[in-house]
Every structure is written in structure tokens, then in C-alpha cells.
Design a protein around this motif. Structure first.
Motif, PDB file in Angstrom:
ATOM      1  N   MET A   1      -4.403 -34.723 -49.721  1.00 13.93           N
ATOM      2  CA  MET A   1      -3.006 -34.956 -49.404  1.00 13.93           C
ATOM      3  C   MET A   1      -2.233 -33.667 -49.645  1.00 13.93           C
ATOM      4  O   MET A   1      -2.466 -32.966 -50.616  1.00 13.93           O
ATOM      5  N   LYS A   2      -1.324 -33.391 -48.774  1.00 13.44           N
ATOM      6  CA  LYS A   2      -0.511 -32.181 -48.882  1.00 13.44           C
ATOM      7  C   LYS A   2       0.892 -32.554 -49.357  1.00 13.44           C
ATOM      8  O   LYS A   2       1.464 -33.537 -48.877  1.00 13.44           O
ATOM      9  N   LEU A   3       1.434 -31.776 -50.300  1.00 11.92           N
ATOM     10  CA  LEU A   3       2.817 -31.996 -50.690  1.00 11.92           C
ATOM     11  C   LEU A   3       3.700 -31.631 -49.503  1.00 11.92           C
ATOM     12  O   LEU A   3       3.487 -30.623 -48.837  1.00 11.92           O
ATOM     13  N   ARG A   4       4.685 -32.487 -49.241  1.00 12.36           N
ATOM     14  CA  ARG A   4       5.611 -32.263 -48.142  1.00 12.36           C
ATOM     15  C   ARG A   4       7.017 -32.067 -48.688  1.00 12.36           C
ATOM     16  O   ARG A   4       7.385 -32.652 -49.700  1.00 12.36           O
ATOM     17  N   LEU A   5       7.796 -31.264 -47.986  1.00 13.26           N
ATOM     18  CA  LEU A   5       9.184 -31.033 -48.379  1.00 13.26           C
ATOM     19  C   LEU A   5       9.951 -32.351 -48.335  1.00 13.26           C
ATOM     20  O   LEU A   5       9.877 -33.082 -47.341  1.00 13.26           O
ATOM     21  N   ASN A   6      10.650 -32.655 -49.394  1.00  9.88           N
ATOM     22  CA  ASN A   6      11.464 -33.861 -49.472  1.00  9.88           C
ATOM     23  C   ASN A   6      12.615 -33.740 -48.467  1.00  9.88           C
ATOM     24  O   ASN A   6      13.398 -32.797 -48.516  1.00  9.88           O
ATOM     25  N   LYS A   7      12.707 -34.684 -47.559  1.00 11.94           N
ATOM     26  CA  LYS A   7      13.692 -34.631 -46.481  1.00 11.94           C
ATOM     27  C   LYS A   7      15.128 -34.599 -47.013  1.00 11.94           C
ATOM     28  O   LYS A   7      15.959 -33.841 -46.540  1.00 11.94           O
ATOM     29  N   GLU A   8      15.427 -35.429 -48.004  1.00 12.69           N
ATOM     30  CA  GLU A   8      16.790 -35.469 -48.563  1.00 12.69           C
ATOM     31  C   GLU A   8      17.146 -34.133 -49.217  1.00 12.69           C
ATOM     32  O   GLU A   8      18.247 -33.621 -49.033  1.00 12.69           O
ATOM     33  N   TYR A   9      16.222 -33.582 -49.964  1.00 16.99           N
ATOM     34  CA  TYR A   9      16.433 -32.274 -50.591  1.00 16.99           C
ATOM     35  C   TYR A   9      16.714 -31.218 -49.522  1.00 16.99           C
ATOM     36  O   TYR A   9      17.655 -30.438 -49.628  1.00 16.99           O
ATOM     37  N   ALA A  10      15.899 -31.204 -48.471  1.00 17.80           N
ATOM     38  CA  ALA A  10      16.054 -30.216 -47.402  1.00 17.80           C
ATOM     39  C   ALA A  10      17.395 -30.385 -46.696  1.00 17.80           C
ATOM     40  O   ALA A  10      18.094 -29.391 -46.442  1.00 17.80           O
ATOM     41  N   GLN A  11      17.770 -31.617 -46.395  1.00 20.34           N
ATOM     42  CA  GLN A  11      19.038 -31.848 -45.705  1.00 20.34           C
ATOM     43  C   GLN A  11      20.235 -31.419 -46.546  1.00 20.34           C
ATOM     44  O   GLN A  11      21.150 -30.772 -46.035  1.00 20.34           O
ATOM     45  N   HIS A  13      20.358 -29.223 -49.027  1.00 21.24           N
ATOM     46  CA  HIS A  13      20.403 -27.777 -49.211  1.00 21.24           C
ATOM     47  C   HIS A  13      20.726 -27.046 -47.911  1.00 21.24           C
ATOM     48  O   HIS A  13      21.430 -26.040 -47.910  1.00 21.24           O
ATOM     49  N   PHE A  14      20.230 -27.558 -46.786  1.00 25.22           N
ATOM     50  CA  PHE A  14      20.574 -26.962 -45.496  1.00 25.22           C
ATOM     51  C   PHE A  14      22.068 -27.111 -45.231  1.00 25.22           C
ATOM     52  O   PHE A  14      22.722 -26.184 -44.732  1.00 25.22           O
ATOM     53  N   PHE A  15      22.641 -28.257 -45.584  1.00 24.32           N
ATOM     54  CA  PHE A  15      24.082 -28.464 -45.441  1.00 24.32           C
ATOM     55  C   PHE A  15      24.856 -27.432 -46.255  1.00 24.32           C
ATOM     56  O   PHE A  15      25.849 -26.873 -45.771  1.00 24.32           O
ATOM     57  N   VAL A  16      24.422 -27.180 -47.471  1.00 19.50           N
ATOM     58  CA  VAL A  16      25.097 -26.187 -48.315  1.00 19.50           C
ATOM     59  C   VAL A  16      24.997 -24.793 -47.686  1.00 19.50           C
ATOM     60  O   VAL A  16      25.972 -24.038 -47.687  1.00 19.50           O
ATOM     61  N   VAL A  17      23.847 -24.451 -47.132  1.00 25.99           N
ATOM     62  CA  VAL A  17      23.679 -23.155 -46.473  1.00 25.99           C
ATOM     63  C   VAL A  17      24.664 -23.029 -45.308  1.00 25.99           C
ATOM     64  O   VAL A  17      25.361 -22.016 -45.171  1.00 25.99           O
ATOM     65  N   VAL A  18      24.741 -24.062 -44.480  1.00 25.88           N
ATOM     66  CA  VAL A  18      25.656 -24.031 -43.327  1.00 25.88           C
ATOM     67  C   VAL A  18      27.107 -23.963 -43.798  1.00 25.88           C
ATOM     68  O   VAL A  18      27.914 -23.188 -43.260  1.00 25.88           O
ATOM     69  N   ARG A  86      15.959 -20.348 -51.577  1.00 30.99           N
ATOM     70  CA  ARG A  86      15.328 -21.398 -52.385  1.00 30.99           C
ATOM     71  C   ARG A  86      14.743 -22.495 -51.492  1.00 30.99           C
ATOM     72  O   ARG A  86      13.642 -22.981 -51.730  1.00 30.99           O
ATOM     73  N   LEU A  87      15.489 -22.864 -50.459  1.00 35.37           N
ATOM     74  CA  LEU A  87      15.011 -23.883 -49.534  1.00 35.37           C
ATOM     75  C   LEU A  87      13.775 -23.389 -48.785  1.00 35.37           C
ATOM     76  O   LEU A  87      12.784 -24.107 -48.658  1.00 35.37           O
ATOM     77  N   LEU A  88      13.811 -22.158 -48.337  1.00 35.95           N
ATOM     78  CA  LEU A  88      12.667 -21.579 -47.631  1.00 35.95           C
ATOM     79  C   LEU A  88      11.441 -21.503 -48.538  1.00 35.95           C
ATOM     80  O   LEU A  88      10.324 -21.820 -48.122  1.00 35.95           O
ATOM     81  N   ARG A  89      11.667 -21.119 -49.789  1.00 35.57           N
ATOM     82  CA  ARG A  89      10.566 -21.051 -50.760  1.00 35.57           C
ATOM     83  C   ARG A  89       9.939 -22.434 -50.964  1.00 35.57           C
ATOM     84  O   ARG A  89       8.707 -22.568 -51.015  1.00 35.57           O
ATOM     85  N   SER A  90      10.775 -23.444 -51.069  1.00 35.50           N
ATOM     86  CA  SER A  90      10.255 -24.809 -51.224  1.00 35.50           C
ATOM     87  C   SER A  90       9.509 -25.260 -49.973  1.00 35.50           C
ATOM     88  O   SER A  90       8.484 -25.933 -50.065  1.00 35.50           O
ATOM     89  N   ALA A  91      10.017 -24.882 -48.813  1.00 39.63           N
ATOM     90  CA  ALA A  91       9.368 -25.273 -47.557  1.00 39.63           C
ATOM     91  C   ALA A  91       8.019 -24.590 -47.397  1.00 39.63           C
ATOM     92  O   ALA A  91       7.093 -25.166 -46.819  1.00 39.63           O
ATOM     93  N   ALA A 141       9.209 -33.232 -57.971  1.00 45.84           N
ATOM     94  CA  ALA A 141       9.241 -34.338 -57.021  1.00 45.84           C
ATOM     95  C   ALA A 141      10.565 -34.418 -56.270  1.00 45.84           C
ATOM     96  O   ALA A 141      10.653 -35.111 -55.261  1.00 45.84           O
ATOM     97  N   TRP A 142      11.592 -33.730 -56.707  1.00 44.05           N
ATOM     98  CA  TRP A 142      12.843 -33.662 -55.945  1.00 44.05           C
ATOM     99  C   TRP A 142      12.648 -32.719 -54.752  1.00 44.05           C
ATOM    100  O   TRP A 142      13.194 -32.938 -53.684  1.00 44.05           O
ATOM    101  N   HIS A 143      11.844 -31.695 -54.922  1.00 44.90           N
ATOM    102  CA  HIS A 143      11.589 -30.753 -53.831  1.00 44.90           C
ATOM    103  C   HIS A 143      10.500 -31.227 -52.880  1.00 44.90           C
ATOM    104  O   HIS A 143      10.573 -30.955 -51.682  1.00 44.90           O
ATOM    105  N   HIS A 144       9.484 -31.913 -53.417  1.00 46.19           N
ATOM    106  CA  HIS A 144       8.329 -32.275 -52.595  1.00 46.19           C
ATOM    107  C   HIS A 144       7.918 -33.726 -52.784  1.00 46.19           C
ATOM    108  O   HIS A 144       7.899 -34.231 -53.918  1.00 46.19           O
ATOM    109  N   GLU A 145       7.544 -34.350 -51.697  1.00 43.84           N
ATOM    110  CA  GLU A 145       6.972 -35.690 -51.743  1.00 43.84           C
ATOM    111  C   GLU A 145       5.476 -35.549 -52.010  1.00 43.84           C
ATOM    112  O   GLU A 145       4.842 -34.629 -51.500  1.00 43.84           O
TER     113      GLU A 145
END
Length: 170
Positions: A1-11, A13-18, A86-91, A141-145
Motif C-alpha cells: 500500500m502506498k501512502l497517499r496525499l490527504n485530499k483535505e490537507y492538499a485542498q 494548503h492549496f487554498f492558502v497558496v492561492v 511544504r505541500l509539494l514536499r508532502s505530495a 496522518a494529516w498529510h497522508h492517508e
């Protein structure tokens, strides 16, 4: 199983970047276009909401307010860059695990390679740290599922080592 970026976390943080990038543009526009084009008295009234006091240095006021917009623009751009990095690093965080072990930074490890696990803040913050002989891996677990699943597998493997009984591979 691969850790995946948490969608809520990504959304979030992306909102903050924008948002920070938009603020940088807004402040930059004020400092480069809007404020320099306005007469100093008009700028004072638009910012302060009243007439300037008698003998007030309006040109100095305009200069100071224009320069402050440059600073605000730079700070907002810096904030966008920091959160974006930070978001890119997590991704880009690549961590895959299975019943035998895990792969991190392109290297395969078995569960037996784990020297120590610190999950003292796992219940509250959902963070666990794995200590290997040559590295420390922080899983959040906040960054990755998938961190909870990995924690469960590690617990099973540790229990297996302690009891000497092999649990069913899930």
C-alpha cells in the motif's frame, strides 16, 4: 500500500497558496500602480478616512504607504512559497509498505530494521516517528492517508517479534 496525499490537507494548503499569491498581487498592484497614480491628499483620505492635519507631510505619507505595499506583497509571496513548498514536499513523499516491510527513498526496509517507534503523539496529533539505524521517518496522518494502516501493521509485527507467534498476514 502506498501512502497517499490527504485530499483535505492538499485542498486547504492549496487554498492558502492561492490566497497568499492573490494578496501578493493585490498589494503589489497598490504599490506599483494605484498608490503612485493617486495624489497624496486623496491617498491619505482613502486610507485614513479623514482630512489630513494642517502641515502634515503628505508626500512622506504617500512614500511610506507605497513602500509598505511592497513589503506586504513580498511577505504574502513568501508565505505562498513556504506553504506551496511544504505541500509539494508532502505530495512527493514516497512511502510504500506491504506485509514484509516498506520502501522509503527508493530503499527497501523490513519491519525488523525499525530500531524504535515513537508514537507518543499518535493519538492526539496522528504523527508517528520511525527510527532506523541510519534515518528517522516521520509519518503524519494529516498529510497522508494510510498512516493508520501502516501503524497497525507495524504493531502486528512488533507483537509477533515479542510473542514469537506469527499473526495472519493481512
Amino acid at each position: 500500500m502506498k501512502l497517499r496525499l490527504n485530499k483535505e490537507y492538499a485542498q486547504r494548503h492549496f487554498f492558502v497558496v492561492v490566497l497568499m499569491a492573490a494578496l501578493a498581487v493585490w498589494f503589489g498592484y497598490d504599490g506599483v500602480v494605484k498608490y503612485p497614480s493617486m495624489p497624496a491628499r486623496e491617498l491619505y483620505i482613502s486610507i485614513e478616512g479623514s482630512e489630513p492635519p494642517e502641515g502634515f507631510d503628505l508626500d512622506g505619507f504617500k512614500r511610506q504607504k507605497t513602500h509598505s505595499q511592497y513589503g506586504f506583497s513580498l511577505l504574502a509571496l513568501l508565505a505562498a512559497a513556504v506553504v506551496g513548498c511544504r505541500l509539494l514536499r508532502s505530495a512527493k513523499f514516497d512511502f510504500v509498505f506491504d506485509s514484509e516491510g516498506f520502501v522509503w527513498r527508493g530503499r527497501r526496509y523490513s519491519y525488523g530494521d525499525i530500531v524504535k517507534i515513537d508514537d507518543s503523539i499518535c493519538e492526539k496529533k496522528r504523527i508517528m516517528c520511525l527510527y532506523l539505524a541510519d534515518a528517522k521517518i516521520t509519518l503524519d496522518a494529516w498529510h497522508h492517508e494510510g498512516v493508520k494502516e501502516f501503524r497497525r501493521r507495524v504493531s502486528n509485527r512488533l507483537n509477533e517479534r515479542v510473542s514469537g507467534v506469527s499473526p495472519a498476514i493481512d
